[in-house]
Enzyme design. Structure first.
Site, PDB file in Angstrom:
ATOM      1  CG  HIS A 158      -1.916  -1.151   1.199  1.00 22.07           C
ATOM      2  ND1 HIS A 158      -2.716  -1.502   0.133  1.00 22.07           N
ATOM      3  CD2 HIS A 158      -2.143  -2.064   2.183  1.00 22.07           C
ATOM      4  CE1 HIS A 158      -3.401  -2.591   0.457  1.00 22.07           C
ATOM      5  NE2 HIS A 158      -3.057  -2.969   1.680  1.00 22.07           N
TER       6      HIS A 158
ATOM      7  CG  ASP B 212      -5.355  -6.097  -0.020  1.00 20.92           C
ATOM      8  OD1 ASP B 212      -5.352  -7.017   0.801  1.00 20.92           O
ATOM      9  OD2 ASP B 212      -5.311  -4.906   0.317  1.00 20.92           O
TER      10      ASP B 212
END
Length: 450
Positions: free
Chosen positions: A272, A323
């Site tokens: 991220h 994810d």
């Protein structure tokens, strides 16, 4: 050893799209690549469309696939989403996790993904009790990848606290998190050391976040990975609340904390990397720490848009992950990274199609410890993904613009063939090992409902 020849109608060879390429495979490796093969050689297996190296999904939580649809109802934040996620994690067993992961990894193969990085933290039984095999959950994931025909890097994750407290200690795990925790990173290292690599599976490490591993224990995980030259991943600055808590307790950002405890480096990937300071970006880039962007999840959870351009310019290699599996489509992840940056900057063209494909292939594989994958060249693993150039989305552009057509209009639904180690796993859009993937997904998700 028998030679198998694949004939690629169009092939992306690092920077250019080449028509008519013959690829010889012995065992699981490419032994020769021959351009200007205008017609398929006798006996060759024909792959029509654009063939690229197998795609890498550098960040996956397989059990999050059971949340699809459920968490798209109503409003909320990352933190309210997390409560729904915990409820699903509470119901996992080794058998149910194997069934779900097998179906999820088959969905990935249908999307052209040949290698997955599984950020795995559901280690124990509910309440924290150990299974007879303390790695039963990880073994279920490794077997699921084999059953679905894909490679896996199991990023076994240290998760021993529920939040920041001080340098020595973290807050005690809550009732949901007990099954994630080994108690200490020393106990985590002892358990994970018994996991064995296989031809399709490599073992890496992960730090869930600076919230979940006290500062004094970060070095244990970093040292374990360093001693094995294994990849090390970490959720980093996904939420502003994480940054604020870290500053309150340690007087620095999470990135600086990781740097101070020896976590950053060329085998490390921050996942991220959304809310960073200029100093954070310099630390990550200067240490060659990678960045895994997960745009479909970051937008689904309203996390924000990470500074991917600045990170890459500073020296941080980019990879891509799905994810939480709001969708499983690495082409969409690549496209979203570019389009998100356009929305933020009001300018176009931050990455070429070649740069996006590199993030989706070679750099993704490198982040997962598979430096021998991600290229169509002699010596590389024979992992290939073929995307149709005659679908309603991809038809029209001239062949030399095939990569642009695929990256900016193609989807996972356009994947026609997936070859892993020279073996067809997906042929003409159908999975060879899991014959009915939608039904497998439906049954596996239903088994986890209340």
């Amino acid at each position: 050893m028998q030679v198998t020849t694949y004939w690629l109608e169009q092939a992306w060879l690092d920077t250019n799209v080449e028509p008519g390429v013959a690829v010889d495979v012995e065992g699981d490796r490419i032994t020769a690549v021959r351009k200007e093969a205008e017609v398929p050689p006798p006996g060759a297996k024909v792959l029509r469309g654009l063939t690229v190296p197998g795609l890498a999904n550098a960040h996956s939580h397989a059990f999050h696939r059971a949340l699809r649809g459920t968490v798209q109802v109503g409003s909320g934040t990352f933190w309210t989403w997390r409560e729904v996620m915990y409820a699903v994690a509470d119901r996992l067993t080794p058998d149910s996790y194997h069934a779900l992961a097998r179906a999820v990894y088959a969905e990935m193969a249908l999307a052209g993904i040949t290698t997955v990085g599984e950020f795995h933290y559901v280690h124990h039984a509910p309440g924290g009790a150990a299974y007879a095999d303390p790695n039963a959950m990880g073994e279920a994931l490794i077997q699921a990848a084999s059953d679905a025909g894909v490679r896996i890097t199991l990023l076994d994750t240290a998760y021993v606290a529920s939040g920041l407290l001080d340098a020595e200690r973290g807050k005690e795990p809550d009732r949901h998190q007990l099954r994630f925790s080994d108690g200490t990173t020393e106990a985590w290292a002892e358990r994970v050391s018994s996991l064995k690599e296989r031809p399709h599976a490599r073992i890496g490490a992960a730090i869930h976040s600076v919230r979940a591993v006290p500062a004094r224990q970060l070095g244990t995980v970093a040292d374990w990975a360093s001693s094995r030259r294994a990849p090390l991943h970490v959720h980093l600055s996904e939420q502003t609340a994480e940054n604020e808590a870290c500053r309150a307790v340690h007087g620095c950002t999470p990135t600086q904390l990781l740097a101070d405890h020896g976590v950053l480096g060329s085998r490390t990937t921050g996942v991220h990397n959304t809310h960073l300071t200029d100093e954070d970006i310099a630390l990550l880039g200067g240490s060659s720490t990678g960045t895994c962007m997960c745009p479909t999840t970051e937008r689904d959870l309203a996390d924000g848009i990470g500074p991917a351009v600045a990170l890459q310019r500073a020296g941080s290699p980019l990879s891509l992950g799905s994810d939480s599996h709001a969708v499983i489509d690495i082409l969409e992840e690549a496209r979203a990274m570019e389009l998100n940056e356009r929305l933020r900057s009001h300018t176009r063209g931050h990455w070429t199609a070649t740069a996006l494909l590199r993030a989706a292939t070679a750099d993704g594989h490198a982040a997962l410890g598979w430096a021998d994958a991600g290229a169509i060249e002699p010596g590389a693993l024979a992992d290939l993904t073929t995307i149709a150039l005659d679908s309603v989305r991809t038809a029209g552009p001239v062949p030399r613009l095939a990569a642009e057509a695929v990256l900016f209009a193609g989807t996972a639904a356009d994947v026609r063939h997936t070859v892993v180690g020279g073996r067809h796993v997906v042929r003409d859009g159908s999975h060879e090992l899991v014959p009915d993937v939608p039904s497998a997904l439906t049954e596996a998700v239903a088994a986890l409902r209340d």
